[in-house]
Design a protein around this motif. Structure first.
Motif, PDB file in Angstrom:
ATOM      1  N   TYR A   1      45.912 -41.560 -32.984  1.00 26.29           N
ATOM      2  CA  TYR A   1      44.843 -41.149 -31.326  1.00 26.29           C
ATOM      3  C   TYR A   1      44.409 -39.648 -31.902  1.00 26.29           C
ATOM      4  O   TYR A   1      45.763 -38.772 -31.838  1.00 26.29           O
ATOM      5  CB  TYR A   1      45.607 -41.234 -29.898  1.00 26.29           C
ATOM      6  CG  TYR A   1      44.881 -43.036 -29.956  1.00 26.29           C
ATOM      7  CD1 TYR A   1      46.310 -43.943 -30.528  1.00 26.29           C
ATOM      8  CD2 TYR A   1      43.708 -43.166 -29.019  1.00 26.29           C
ATOM      9  CE1 TYR A   1      46.224 -45.323 -30.099  1.00 26.29           C
ATOM     10  CE2 TYR A   1      43.785 -44.588 -29.025  1.00 26.29           C
ATOM     11  CZ  TYR A   1      44.381 -45.584 -29.035  1.00 26.29           C
ATOM     12  OH  TYR A   1      44.781 -47.494 -29.279  1.00 26.29           O
TER      13      TYR A   1
ATOM     14  N   GLY B   1      41.746 -32.944 -21.560  1.00 33.07           N
ATOM     15  CA  GLY B   1      40.623 -32.528 -20.550  1.00 33.07           C
ATOM     16  C   GLY B   1      39.969 -34.089 -20.336  1.00 33.07           C
ATOM     17  O   GLY B   1      39.403 -34.222 -20.372  1.00 33.07           O
ATOM     18  N   LYS B   2      40.609 -34.737 -21.983  1.00 29.57           N
ATOM     19  CA  LYS B   2      39.823 -35.604 -22.004  1.00 29.57           C
ATOM     20  C   LYS B   2      41.202 -37.147 -22.779  1.00 29.57           C
ATOM     21  O   LYS B   2      42.387 -36.925 -22.519  1.00 29.57           O
ATOM     22  CB  LYS B   2      39.292 -36.102 -23.002  1.00 29.57           C
ATOM     23  CG  LYS B   2      37.937 -35.617 -22.913  1.00 29.57           C
ATOM     24  CD  LYS B   2      37.304 -34.532 -24.728  1.00 29.57           C
ATOM     25  CE  LYS B   2      36.237 -34.504 -23.906  1.00 29.57           C
ATOM     26  NZ  LYS B   2      35.074 -34.060 -25.399  1.00 29.57           N
ATOM     27  N   GLY B   3      41.074 -38.618 -22.101  1.00 22.92           N
ATOM     28  CA  GLY B   3      42.068 -39.332 -22.806  1.00 22.92           C
ATOM     29  C   GLY B   3      42.008 -39.199 -24.103  1.00 22.92           C
ATOM     30  O   GLY B   3      41.018 -38.940 -24.715  1.00 22.92           O
ATOM     31  N   PRO B   4      43.074 -39.864 -24.937  1.00 25.92           N
ATOM     32  CA  PRO B   4      43.204 -40.543 -26.802  1.00 25.92           C
ATOM     33  C   PRO B   4      42.338 -40.989 -27.650  1.00 25.92           C
ATOM     34  O   PRO B   4      41.108 -42.093 -26.360  1.00 25.92           O
ATOM     35  CB  PRO B   4      44.170 -41.307 -26.738  1.00 25.92           C
ATOM     36  CG  PRO B   4      45.088 -40.787 -24.956  1.00 25.92           C
ATOM     37  CD  PRO B   4      44.245 -40.682 -24.262  1.00 25.92           C
ATOM     38  N   GLN B   5      41.658 -40.548 -28.434  1.00 25.57           N
ATOM     39  CA  GLN B   5      40.263 -41.607 -28.783  1.00 25.57           C
ATOM     40  C   GLN B   5      40.901 -42.006 -29.893  1.00 25.57           C
ATOM     41  O   GLN B   5      41.413 -41.350 -30.599  1.00 25.57           O
ATOM     42  CB  GLN B   5      39.241 -40.515 -29.089  1.00 25.57           C
ATOM     43  CG  GLN B   5      38.242 -39.507 -27.962  1.00 25.57           C
ATOM     44  CD  GLN B   5      37.504 -38.914 -28.155  1.00 25.57           C
ATOM     45  OE1 GLN B   5      37.980 -37.662 -28.874  1.00 25.57           O
ATOM     46  NE2 GLN B   5      36.469 -39.043 -27.972  1.00 25.57           N
TER      47      GLN B   5
ATOM     48  N   TYR C   1      48.948 -46.178 -18.185  1.00 23.70           N
ATOM     49  CA  TYR C   1      50.082 -44.844 -18.463  1.00 23.70           C
ATOM     50  C   TYR C   1      50.187 -43.086 -18.199  1.00 23.70           C
ATOM     51  O   TYR C   1      49.392 -43.502 -17.300  1.00 23.70           O
ATOM     52  CB  TYR C   1      49.719 -44.494 -20.221  1.00 23.70           C
ATOM     53  CG  TYR C   1      49.688 -45.719 -21.138  1.00 23.70           C
ATOM     54  CD1 TYR C   1      48.708 -46.315 -21.519  1.00 23.70           C
ATOM     55  CD2 TYR C   1      50.898 -45.609 -21.818  1.00 23.70           C
ATOM     56  CE1 TYR C   1      48.645 -47.770 -22.722  1.00 23.70           C
ATOM     57  CE2 TYR C   1      51.703 -46.570 -22.809  1.00 23.70           C
ATOM     58  CZ  TYR C   1      50.215 -47.457 -23.080  1.00 23.70           C
ATOM     59  OH  TYR C   1      50.558 -48.572 -24.460  1.00 23.70           O
TER      60      TYR C   1
ATOM     61  N   GLN D   1      50.780 -39.512 -18.467  1.00 24.08           N
ATOM     62  CA  GLN D   1      51.364 -38.965 -19.892  1.00 24.08           C
ATOM     63  C   GLN D   1      51.811 -36.891 -19.400  1.00 24.08           C
ATOM     64  O   GLN D   1      51.674 -36.797 -18.251  1.00 24.08           O
ATOM     65  CB  GLN D   1      50.111 -38.355 -20.036  1.00 24.08           C
ATOM     66  CG  GLN D   1      50.297 -37.170 -21.643  1.00 24.08           C
ATOM     67  CD  GLN D   1      49.436 -36.972 -22.108  1.00 24.08           C
ATOM     68  OE1 GLN D   1      47.928 -37.202 -21.791  1.00 24.08           O
ATOM     69  NE2 GLN D   1      49.130 -36.887 -23.892  1.00 24.08           N
TER      70      GLN D   1
ATOM     71  N   LEU E   1      49.583 -37.341 -15.527  1.00 22.26           N
ATOM     72  CA  LEU E   1      48.130 -36.869 -15.623  1.00 22.26           C
ATOM     73  C   LEU E   1      47.704 -39.631 -16.232  1.00 22.26           C
ATOM     74  O   LEU E   1      49.165 -39.571 -16.769  1.00 22.26           O
ATOM     75  CB  LEU E   1      48.130 -36.411 -17.053  1.00 22.26           C
ATOM     76  CG  LEU E   1      46.706 -36.774 -17.396  1.00 22.26           C
ATOM     77  CD1 LEU E   1      45.634 -36.547 -16.410  1.00 22.26           C
ATOM     78  CD2 LEU E   1      46.497 -35.912 -18.551  1.00 22.26           C
TER      79      LEU E   1
ATOM     80  N   PHE F   1      46.486 -42.495 -18.059  1.00 18.32           N
ATOM     81  CA  PHE F   1      45.274 -42.719 -17.793  1.00 18.32           C
ATOM     82  C   PHE F   1      45.350 -44.450 -17.857  1.00 18.32           C
ATOM     83  O   PHE F   1      46.320 -45.403 -17.901  1.00 18.32           O
ATOM     84  CB  PHE F   1      45.309 -42.756 -19.748  1.00 18.32           C
ATOM     85  CG  PHE F   1      45.271 -41.697 -20.076  1.00 18.32           C
ATOM     86  CD1 PHE F   1      45.880 -40.204 -19.481  1.00 18.32           C
ATOM     87  CD2 PHE F   1      43.979 -40.735 -19.877  1.00 18.32           C
ATOM     88  CE1 PHE F   1      46.002 -38.953 -20.596  1.00 18.32           C
ATOM     89  CE2 PHE F   1      43.764 -39.348 -20.560  1.00 18.32           C
ATOM     90  CZ  PHE F   1      44.783 -38.284 -20.654  1.00 18.32           C
TER      91      PHE F   1
ATOM     92  N   PHE G   1      40.467 -45.676 -24.437  1.00 18.32           N
ATOM     93  CA  PHE G   1      41.107 -44.944 -22.978  1.00 18.32           C
ATOM     94  C   PHE G   1      39.702 -44.414 -21.578  1.00 18.32           C
ATOM     95  O   PHE G   1      39.089 -44.198 -22.003  1.00 18.32           O
ATOM     96  CB  PHE G   1      41.553 -44.007 -23.290  1.00 18.32           C
ATOM     97  CG  PHE G   1      43.733 -44.294 -23.620  1.00 18.32           C
ATOM     98  CD1 PHE G   1      43.656 -45.114 -25.264  1.00 18.32           C
ATOM     99  CD2 PHE G   1      44.323 -43.758 -22.938  1.00 18.32           C
ATOM    100  CE1 PHE G   1      45.222 -44.660 -25.579  1.00 18.32           C
ATOM    101  CE2 PHE G   1      45.856 -44.358 -23.523  1.00 18.32           C
ATOM    102  CZ  PHE G   1      45.958 -44.762 -24.379  1.00 18.32           C
ATOM    103  N   GLY G   2      40.375 -43.854 -20.537  1.00 20.00           N
ATOM    104  CA  GLY G   2      39.610 -43.390 -19.392  1.00 20.00           C
ATOM    105  C   GLY G   2      39.470 -41.943 -19.714  1.00 20.00           C
ATOM    106  O   GLY G   2      40.706 -41.024 -20.720  1.00 20.00           O
ATOM    107  N   SER G   3      39.497 -41.015 -19.121  1.00 14.81           N
ATOM    108  CA  SER G   3      38.600 -39.594 -19.438  1.00 14.81           C
ATOM    109  C   SER G   3      40.506 -39.696 -17.965  1.00 14.81           C
ATOM    110  O   SER G   3      40.685 -38.413 -18.297  1.00 14.81           O
ATOM    111  CB  SER G   3      37.886 -39.116 -18.710  1.00 14.81           C
ATOM    112  OG  SER G   3      36.509 -39.578 -19.057  1.00 14.81           O
TER     113      SER G   3
END
Lengths: 114, 115
Positions: A36, A41-45, B35, B37, B88, B90, B106-108
């Protein structure tokens, strides 16, 4: 005394270089692995995945290598670009099902200098 | 657009005041998970759900509750938040029938601060 936080491994490369990010996993029963990318500022991709019956899998500019003997994964990024700067996590599934628990590594910070 | 939506994105609250972080996915995924983080600790699983009305604990479930009354929603509930739950968060979803993307979506993220 003062506590010291854990630091993530870091990798700094120049634009255009190839990058290699390494990951060790501990569960011998893991049979599916994912890399990933997480930008600030973002979620894992999702980047790329590999099953345990494979040693290598290639995507667009990325290659994942799996060495089950030493429980090691690597992510190779060709011609690294500034947009590749992010934290990279490996993750593994155990139990032979996509419903299984996904366990993440701590991550590696990749910084690409123009 | 296929996505996982979390709300709120940012939340500051006080110790002991119950809160809920919502998570919704529009991909008809069976599996959903939460989750947290934290620096140096990576992502740790709090709870997961394999389908409607089926939930189970992850690695760090203490202080959290979840529910899965509908397939698309998986709220995370903090009955009495404490400062060590500052993190944080998720939400993620997945389905084994999604052959193009076998991983999680995943969400933001929701950045929670408990003071």
């Amino acid at each position: 005394g003062e506590s010291v936080g854990l630091h993530l491994p870091t990798l700094s490369v120049q634009e255009g270089d190839n990058s290699i990010i390494n990951c060790a996993y501990s569960n011998s029963a893991s049979d599916y692995f994912i890399w990933y990318k997480q930008e600030s500022g973002k979620g894992p991709q999702f980047i790329i995945d590999i099953r345990s019956n494979m040693d290598k899998r290639q995507g667009q500019r990325v290659t994942v290598l799996l060495n089950k003997t030493v429980k090691h994964l690597s992510l190779q990024i060709a011609a690294t670009q500034p947009g590749d700067s992010a934290v990279y996590f490996c993750a593994d599934f155990a139990g032979g099902t996509s419903y299984g628990k996904l366990t993440f590594g701590q991550g590696t910070i990749l910084t690409v200098h123009p | 657009e296929a996505q996982v939506t979390q709300n709120p994105r940012y939340l500051i609250t006080v110790t002991g005041k119950k809160l809920t972080v919502t998570c919704s996915q529009n991909m008809n995924h069976e599996y959903m998970s939460w989750y947290r983080q934290d620096p140096g600790l990576g992502l740790r699983q709090i709870y997961y759900s394999m389908n409607v009305e089926v939930t189970d604990k992850g690695d760090v479930p203490e202080g959290y509750k979840v529910s899965r009354k509908e397939k698309r929603n998986f709220p995370l509930i903090l009955e009495s938040p404490s400062p060590n739950q500052t993190s944080l968060y998720f939400c993620a979803s997945s389905s084994p029938s999604d052959r193009l993307n076998y991983g999680y979506t995943f969400g933001s993220g929701t950045r929670l601060t408990v003071v």
